[in-house]
Design a protein around this motif. Sequence first.
Motif, PDB file in Angstrom:
ATOM      1  N   LEU A 186      22.023   7.170  82.339  1.00  0.00           N
ATOM      2  CA  LEU A 186      21.877   6.435  81.087  1.00  0.00           C
ATOM      3  C   LEU A 186      21.505   7.441  80.005  1.00  0.00           C
ATOM      4  O   LEU A 186      20.430   8.043  80.060  1.00  0.00           O
ATOM      5  CB  LEU A 186      20.786   5.370  81.212  1.00  0.00           C
ATOM      6  CG  LEU A 186      21.036   4.282  82.241  1.00  0.00           C
ATOM      7  CD1 LEU A 186      19.801   3.402  82.405  1.00  0.00           C
ATOM      8  CD2 LEU A 186      22.250   3.444  81.844  1.00  0.00           C
ATOM      9  N   ASN A 187      22.404   7.661  79.068  1.00  0.00           N
ATOM     10  CA  ASN A 187      22.176   8.612  77.991  1.00  0.00           C
ATOM     11  C   ASN A 187      21.538   7.902  76.808  1.00  0.00           C
ATOM     12  O   ASN A 187      22.144   7.029  76.195  1.00  0.00           O
ATOM     13  CB  ASN A 187      23.493   9.262  77.574  1.00  0.00           C
ATOM     14  CG  ASN A 187      24.067  10.081  78.701  1.00  0.00           C
ATOM     15  OD1 ASN A 187      23.406  10.945  79.248  1.00  0.00           O
ATOM     16  ND2 ASN A 187      25.295   9.790  79.082  1.00  0.00           N
TER      17      ASN A 187
ATOM     18  N   PRO B   4      17.555   7.900  83.518  1.00  0.00           N
ATOM     19  CA  PRO B   4      17.600   8.199  82.089  1.00  0.00           C
ATOM     20  C   PRO B   4      17.722   9.686  81.794  1.00  0.00           C
ATOM     21  O   PRO B   4      17.102  10.520  82.447  1.00  0.00           O
ATOM     22  CB  PRO B   4      16.273   7.650  81.568  1.00  0.00           C
ATOM     23  CG  PRO B   4      15.384   7.574  82.745  1.00  0.00           C
ATOM     24  CD  PRO B   4      16.254   7.420  83.954  1.00  0.00           C
ATOM     25  N   VAL B   5      18.554   9.968  80.825  1.00  0.00           N
ATOM     26  CA  VAL B   5      18.647  11.281  80.204  1.00  0.00           C
ATOM     27  C   VAL B   5      18.423  11.005  78.723  1.00  0.00           C
ATOM     28  O   VAL B   5      19.268  10.405  78.066  1.00  0.00           O
ATOM     29  CB  VAL B   5      20.011  11.947  80.435  1.00  0.00           C
ATOM     30  CG1 VAL B   5      20.084  13.281  79.708  1.00  0.00           C
ATOM     31  CG2 VAL B   5      20.290  12.110  81.927  1.00  0.00           C
TER      32      VAL B   5
ATOM     33  N   LEU C 296      12.099  16.800  69.827  1.00  0.00           N
ATOM     34  CA  LEU C 296      10.945  16.808  70.734  1.00  0.00           C
ATOM     35  C   LEU C 296      11.386  17.382  72.071  1.00  0.00           C
ATOM     36  O   LEU C 296      10.742  18.260  72.622  1.00  0.00           O
ATOM     37  CB  LEU C 296      10.366  15.406  70.922  1.00  0.00           C
ATOM     38  CG  LEU C 296       9.348  15.230  72.056  1.00  0.00           C
ATOM     39  CD1 LEU C 296       8.182  16.185  71.932  1.00  0.00           C
ATOM     40  CD2 LEU C 296       8.867  13.809  72.122  1.00  0.00           C
ATOM     41  N   GLY C 297      12.504  16.890  72.597  1.00  0.00           N
ATOM     42  CA  GLY C 297      12.965  17.442  73.854  1.00  0.00           C
ATOM     43  C   GLY C 297      14.074  16.645  74.504  1.00  0.00           C
ATOM     44  O   GLY C 297      14.527  15.620  73.991  1.00  0.00           O
ATOM     45  N   ILE C 298      14.474  17.148  75.659  1.00  0.00           N
ATOM     46  CA  ILE C 298      15.472  16.494  76.502  1.00  0.00           C
ATOM     47  C   ILE C 298      14.772  16.169  77.812  1.00  0.00           C
ATOM     48  O   ILE C 298      14.236  17.056  78.483  1.00  0.00           O
ATOM     49  CB  ILE C 298      16.694  17.396  76.742  1.00  0.00           C
ATOM     50  CG1 ILE C 298      17.343  17.748  75.396  1.00  0.00           C
ATOM     51  CG2 ILE C 298      17.689  16.714  77.682  1.00  0.00           C
ATOM     52  CD1 ILE C 298      18.406  18.820  75.490  1.00  0.00           C
ATOM     53  N   TYR C 299      14.788  14.909  78.159  1.00  0.00           N
ATOM     54  CA  TYR C 299      14.072  14.414  79.335  1.00  0.00           C
ATOM     55  C   TYR C 299      15.095  13.922  80.354  1.00  0.00           C
ATOM     56  O   TYR C 299      15.813  12.951  80.098  1.00  0.00           O
ATOM     57  CB  TYR C 299      13.108  13.291  78.928  1.00  0.00           C
ATOM     58  CG  TYR C 299      11.992  13.795  78.053  1.00  0.00           C
ATOM     59  CD1 TYR C 299      10.735  14.040  78.595  1.00  0.00           C
ATOM     60  CD2 TYR C 299      12.188  14.070  76.709  1.00  0.00           C
ATOM     61  CE1 TYR C 299       9.698  14.534  77.816  1.00  0.00           C
ATOM     62  CE2 TYR C 299      11.160  14.556  75.915  1.00  0.00           C
ATOM     63  CZ  TYR C 299       9.926  14.783  76.476  1.00  0.00           C
ATOM     64  OH  TYR C 299       8.900  15.268  75.708  1.00  0.00           O
ATOM     65  N   SER C 300      15.158  14.617  81.489  1.00  0.00           N
ATOM     66  CA  SER C 300      16.163  14.266  82.504  1.00  0.00           C
ATOM     67  C   SER C 300      15.644  14.497  83.915  1.00  0.00           C
ATOM     68  O   SER C 300      16.358  15.013  84.764  1.00  0.00           O
ATOM     69  CB  SER C 300      17.441  15.071  82.272  1.00  0.00           C
ATOM     70  OG  SER C 300      17.185  16.451  82.431  1.00  0.00           O
ATOM     71  N   ASP C 301      14.414  14.120  84.165  1.00  0.00           N
ATOM     72  CA  ASP C 301      13.809  14.290  85.479  1.00  0.00           C
ATOM     73  C   ASP C 301      14.646  13.565  86.533  1.00  0.00           C
ATOM     74  O   ASP C 301      14.817  12.346  86.465  1.00  0.00           O
ATOM     75  CB  ASP C 301      12.388  13.732  85.450  1.00  0.00           C
ATOM     76  CG  ASP C 301      11.651  13.886  86.776  1.00  0.00           C
ATOM     77  OD1 ASP C 301      12.279  14.277  87.783  1.00  0.00           O
ATOM     78  OD2 ASP C 301      10.446  13.600  86.788  1.00  0.00           O
ATOM     79  N   PRO C 302      15.196  14.273  87.523  1.00  0.00           N
ATOM     80  CA  PRO C 302      16.049  13.633  88.520  1.00  0.00           C
ATOM     81  C   PRO C 302      15.335  12.582  89.361  1.00  0.00           C
ATOM     82  O   PRO C 302      15.975  11.723  89.960  1.00  0.00           O
ATOM     83  CB  PRO C 302      16.542  14.781  89.399  1.00  0.00           C
ATOM     84  CG  PRO C 302      15.804  15.980  89.006  1.00  0.00           C
ATOM     85  CD  PRO C 302      15.079  15.709  87.727  1.00  0.00           C
ATOM     86  N   LYS C 303      13.992  12.615  89.387  1.00  0.00           N
ATOM     87  CA  LYS C 303      13.246  11.600  90.142  1.00  0.00           C
ATOM     88  C   LYS C 303      13.037  10.316  89.342  1.00  0.00           C
ATOM     89  O   LYS C 303      12.647   9.299  89.896  1.00  0.00           O
ATOM     90  CB  LYS C 303      11.894  12.158  90.575  1.00  0.00           C
ATOM     91  CG  LYS C 303      11.996  13.276  91.592  1.00  0.00           C
ATOM     92  CD  LYS C 303      10.627  13.808  91.944  1.00  0.00           C
ATOM     93  CE  LYS C 303      10.610  15.253  91.544  1.00  0.00           C
ATOM     94  NZ  LYS C 303       9.423  15.826  91.100  1.00  0.00           N
ATOM     95  N   SER C 304      13.283  10.396  88.050  1.00  0.00           N
ATOM     96  CA  SER C 304      13.037   9.241  87.189  1.00  0.00           C
ATOM     97  C   SER C 304      14.120   8.175  87.382  1.00  0.00           C
ATOM     98  O   SER C 304      15.313   8.473  87.393  1.00  0.00           O
ATOM     99  CB  SER C 304      13.005   9.694  85.726  1.00  0.00           C
ATOM    100  OG  SER C 304      12.707   8.618  84.895  1.00  0.00           O
ATOM    101  N   ARG C 305      13.687   6.950  87.547  1.00  0.00           N
ATOM    102  CA  ARG C 305      14.596   5.810  87.678  1.00  0.00           C
ATOM    103  C   ARG C 305      14.051   4.669  86.830  1.00  0.00           C
ATOM    104  O   ARG C 305      12.852   4.441  86.787  1.00  0.00           O
ATOM    105  CB  ARG C 305      14.697   5.304  89.123  1.00  0.00           C
ATOM    106  CG  ARG C 305      15.224   6.300  90.119  1.00  0.00           C
ATOM    107  CD  ARG C 305      16.733   6.507  89.958  1.00  0.00           C
ATOM    108  NE  ARG C 305      17.297   7.346  90.986  1.00  0.00           N
ATOM    109  CZ  ARG C 305      17.399   8.663  90.930  1.00  0.00           C
ATOM    110  NH1 ARG C 305      16.897   9.318  89.927  1.00  0.00           N
ATOM    111  NH2 ARG C 305      17.971   9.347  91.886  1.00  0.00           N
ATOM    112  N   THR C 306      14.936   3.953  86.193  1.00  0.00           N
ATOM    113  CA  THR C 306      14.556   2.754  85.464  1.00  0.00           C
ATOM    114  C   THR C 306      15.253   1.580  86.121  1.00  0.00           C
ATOM    115  O   THR C 306      16.473   1.599  86.288  1.00  0.00           O
ATOM    116  CB  THR C 306      14.966   2.849  83.980  1.00  0.00           C
ATOM    117  OG1 THR C 306      14.287   3.972  83.399  1.00  0.00           O
ATOM    118  CG2 THR C 306      14.583   1.594  83.224  1.00  0.00           C
ATOM    119  N   VAL C 307      14.472   0.596  86.514  1.00  0.00           N
ATOM    120  CA  VAL C 307      15.023  -0.639  87.061  1.00  0.00           C
ATOM    121  C   VAL C 307      14.765  -1.720  86.023  1.00  0.00           C
ATOM    122  O   VAL C 307      13.626  -2.017  85.680  1.00  0.00           O
ATOM    123  CB  VAL C 307      14.377  -1.008  88.414  1.00  0.00           C
ATOM    124  CG1 VAL C 307      14.980  -2.299  88.949  1.00  0.00           C
ATOM    125  CG2 VAL C 307      14.550   0.122  89.419  1.00  0.00           C
TER     126      VAL C 307
END
Length: 160
Positions: free
Chosen positions: A22-23, A102-103, A82-93
């Motif tokens: 999800l971008n 999320p990216v 601010l930044g780019i947030y793309s932690d591979p462990k992150s999930r949104t349900v």
Amino acid sequence: MVEKKNYISWIRSKVGKELIFLNFAVAVIFDESGRMLLQKRSDSKKWGLLGGHVELNESFKEGVIREVSEETGLTVIPYKLLGIYSDPKSRTVYPNGDVGRPVAVVFYCKIVRGKIDRTRLPKETLDLKYFRRNELPEIWNNHSKRIIKDAFEKKEAVCY
């Protein structure tokens, strides 16, 4: 490839509720007192940052401007990353069961036009309010919590 008007709806019609990227284009907006503007979301009834999915026909910058306008009626200008947030462990349900990784490209933004009118909020926004760091409400996911923490610490160009 034919451009889709609503990319997320289109891709969900193909993959259902399965995990997808999800971008997001996300805005961090501070007022003159150093408080951060947050949105009470209609889907989770919790608070989060302003922003949303980037469509196929727009840049992240265009996406954050559009999303803030849709969610608040305000016109903003992104002025710093601010930044780019793309932690591979992150999930949104999501409440409907959709799952995404999320990216998020997150911008510090300035309001250039408009005022918050709580009587004219769109259906995805239950409320808008500025918060100090020590008075934050319940934030809807860990991804947003990390971004909010970094923003209050005035970080720039982070990449996770």
